[in-house]
Design a protein around this motif. Sequence first.
Motif, PDB file in Angstrom:
ATOM      1  N   HIS A  67      -7.700  18.448   8.423  1.00  0.00           N
ATOM      2  CA  HIS A  67      -6.983  17.456   7.631  1.00  0.00           C
ATOM      3  C   HIS A  67      -7.662  17.178   6.412  1.00  0.00           C
ATOM      4  O   HIS A  67      -8.622  17.330   6.221  1.00  0.00           O
ATOM      5  CB  HIS A  67      -6.800  16.192   8.499  1.00  0.00           C
ATOM      6  CG  HIS A  67      -5.616  16.079   9.361  1.00  0.00           C
ATOM      7  ND1 HIS A  67      -5.487  17.086  10.506  1.00  0.00           N
ATOM      8  CD2 HIS A  67      -4.435  15.558   9.661  1.00  0.00           C
ATOM      9  CE1 HIS A  67      -4.609  16.651  11.228  1.00  0.00           C
ATOM     10  NE2 HIS A  67      -3.727  15.883  10.521  1.00  0.00           N
ATOM     11  N   LEU A 113      -4.320  10.711  12.748  1.00  0.00           N
ATOM     12  CA  LEU A 113      -4.126  11.969  12.411  1.00  0.00           C
ATOM     13  C   LEU A 113      -3.096  12.606  13.217  1.00  0.00           C
ATOM     14  O   LEU A 113      -3.202  12.919  14.363  1.00  0.00           O
ATOM     15  CB  LEU A 113      -5.456  12.973  12.236  1.00  0.00           C
ATOM     16  CG  LEU A 113      -6.454  12.390  11.300  1.00  0.00           C
ATOM     17  CD1 LEU A 113      -7.708  13.472  11.271  1.00  0.00           C
ATOM     18  CD2 LEU A 113      -6.052  12.131   9.828  1.00  0.00           C
ATOM     19  N   TRP A 158       0.685   7.628   7.285  1.00  0.00           N
ATOM     20  CA  TRP A 158       0.160   6.784   6.166  1.00  0.00           C
ATOM     21  C   TRP A 158       0.131   5.160   6.670  1.00  0.00           C
ATOM     22  O   TRP A 158       0.595   4.890   7.787  1.00  0.00           O
ATOM     23  CB  TRP A 158       1.119   6.887   4.860  1.00  0.00           C
ATOM     24  CG  TRP A 158       2.650   6.638   5.201  1.00  0.00           C
ATOM     25  CD1 TRP A 158       2.914   5.502   5.491  1.00  0.00           C
ATOM     26  CD2 TRP A 158       3.405   7.547   5.474  1.00  0.00           C
ATOM     27  NE1 TRP A 158       4.255   5.491   5.773  1.00  0.00           N
ATOM     28  CE2 TRP A 158       4.523   6.978   6.000  1.00  0.00           C
ATOM     29  CE3 TRP A 158       3.340   9.074   5.886  1.00  0.00           C
ATOM     30  CZ2 TRP A 158       5.797   7.475   6.138  1.00  0.00           C
ATOM     31  CZ3 TRP A 158       4.523   9.568   6.162  1.00  0.00           C
ATOM     32  CH2 TRP A 158       5.457   8.825   6.235  1.00  0.00           C
ATOM     33  N   VAL A 200      -7.655  13.508   3.704  1.00  0.00           N
ATOM     34  CA  VAL A 200      -7.098  12.120   3.475  1.00  0.00           C
ATOM     35  C   VAL A 200      -7.414  11.742   2.109  1.00  0.00           C
ATOM     36  O   VAL A 200      -8.102  12.013   1.422  1.00  0.00           O
ATOM     37  CB  VAL A 200      -8.003  11.210   4.405  1.00  0.00           C
ATOM     38  CG1 VAL A 200      -7.692   9.762   4.586  1.00  0.00           C
ATOM     39  CG2 VAL A 200      -7.674  11.583   5.938  1.00  0.00           C
ATOM     40  N   ARG A 236       2.556  14.326   7.554  1.00  0.00           N
ATOM     41  CA  ARG A 236       1.560  13.289   7.251  1.00  0.00           C
ATOM     42  C   ARG A 236       1.843  12.020   7.766  1.00  0.00           C
ATOM     43  O   ARG A 236       2.763  11.764   8.183  1.00  0.00           O
ATOM     44  CB  ARG A 236       1.970  13.147   5.431  1.00  0.00           C
ATOM     45  CG  ARG A 236       1.431  14.349   4.881  1.00  0.00           C
ATOM     46  CD  ARG A 236       1.698  14.281   3.353  1.00  0.00           C
ATOM     47  NE  ARG A 236       2.978  14.004   3.045  1.00  0.00           N
ATOM     48  CZ  ARG A 236       3.327  13.383   1.792  1.00  0.00           C
ATOM     49  NH1 ARG A 236       2.712  12.710   1.188  1.00  0.00           N
ATOM     50  NH2 ARG A 236       4.695  13.022   1.426  1.00  0.00           N
ATOM     51  N   VAL A 262     -11.057   4.979   6.575  1.00  0.00           N
ATOM     52  CA  VAL A 262     -10.641   6.283   6.378  1.00  0.00           C
ATOM     53  C   VAL A 262     -10.444   6.709   7.709  1.00  0.00           C
ATOM     54  O   VAL A 262      -9.278   7.605   8.088  1.00  0.00           O
ATOM     55  CB  VAL A 262     -11.524   7.281   5.390  1.00  0.00           C
ATOM     56  CG1 VAL A 262     -11.009   8.764   5.649  1.00  0.00           C
ATOM     57  CG2 VAL A 262     -11.171   6.611   3.897  1.00  0.00           C
ATOM     58  N   ALA A 304      -2.813  10.772   5.245  1.00  0.00           N
ATOM     59  CA  ALA A 304      -3.615  11.900   5.892  1.00  0.00           C
ATOM     60  C   ALA A 304      -2.564  13.204   5.725  1.00  0.00           C
ATOM     61  O   ALA A 304      -1.338  13.054   6.019  1.00  0.00           O
ATOM     62  CB  ALA A 304      -3.690  11.437   7.432  1.00  0.00           C
ATOM     63  N   TRP A 305      -3.249  14.088   5.445  1.00  0.00           N
ATOM     64  CA  TRP A 305      -2.419  15.363   5.115  1.00  0.00           C
ATOM     65  C   TRP A 305      -2.846  16.578   6.307  1.00  0.00           C
ATOM     66  O   TRP A 305      -4.082  16.855   6.246  1.00  0.00           O
ATOM     67  CB  TRP A 305      -2.789  15.867   3.793  1.00  0.00           C
ATOM     68  CG  TRP A 305      -2.643  14.960   2.694  1.00  0.00           C
ATOM     69  CD1 TRP A 305      -3.589  13.889   2.514  1.00  0.00           C
ATOM     70  CD2 TRP A 305      -1.691  14.885   1.833  1.00  0.00           C
ATOM     71  NE1 TRP A 305      -3.019  13.428   1.166  1.00  0.00           N
ATOM     72  CE2 TRP A 305      -2.034  13.937   0.902  1.00  0.00           C
ATOM     73  CE3 TRP A 305      -0.584  15.749   1.320  1.00  0.00           C
ATOM     74  CZ2 TRP A 305      -1.068  13.685  -0.079  1.00  0.00           C
ATOM     75  CZ3 TRP A 305       0.166  15.471   0.157  1.00  0.00           C
ATOM     76  CH2 TRP A 305      -0.182  14.320  -0.461  1.00  0.00           C
ATOM     77  N   ASN A 350      -2.453  20.097   0.752  1.00  0.00           N
ATOM     78  CA  ASN A 350      -3.816  20.412   1.584  1.00  0.00           C
ATOM     79  C   ASN A 350      -3.856  21.783   1.844  1.00  0.00           C
ATOM     80  O   ASN A 350      -3.128  22.310   2.417  1.00  0.00           O
ATOM     81  CB  ASN A 350      -3.762  19.595   2.946  1.00  0.00           C
ATOM     82  CG  ASN A 350      -5.057  20.019   3.823  1.00  0.00           C
ATOM     83  OD1 ASN A 350      -5.815  20.872   3.314  1.00  0.00           O
ATOM     84  ND2 ASN A 350      -5.025  19.269   4.897  1.00  0.00           N
TER      85      ASN A 350
END
Length: 181
Positions: free
Chosen positions: A145, A44, A51, A147, A49, A39, A66-67, A139
């Motif tokens: 952030h 980030l 990925w 995840v 986002r 993770v 990741a958002w 989110n």
Amino acid sequence: MSDAPLLSPARPSAGPAAPPSAADLLDFVRRTAADAELVASLPLDPEGRTWLRLEGPGGSEAWLIAWPPGTGTGWHDHGGSHGAFVTAAGELNEQSLAVRLPTEGWKTLELAEGVDRERRLSAGLGRAFGAHHVHEVINPSSEQHAVSVHAYYPPLPLMRRYSRTGQVLRLEQVEQPQEWE
């Protein structure tokens, strides 16, 4: 006693493994979301986002996503694949429809009252879903952030994107895999 070797009875050969169920995918995304090193390895981006594609169980498609604060997917489905996702860090909100939509032959649908569902999924929480699931994931944080880990089977053949105004859902776009890989 005989000196002849012992032979074990012939066993039927195992057929192909069964495809992963939604429960199998949920187990996979939970275990993967608990991998703090994985993770933390996801870059980030403050703007959009990011990925990483993962190897899912039984030929499934999996993603670590990741958002950034305030980002979301918009309304979409998974082209007939079932799946699961778990929040690994931060919090995600899922808005979903508790109704099965037709997959073909429409552009606009008026949704009945009472079909909306909402889930708040903090780190460690997630869900499995069936092949006809329509949702959006957001989110809600303005600072942090989030995840998450997602898995789909069969691998996503397409994604349908929708817009929503009140109770009206409109099919806007059909995306093919090469558009997000």
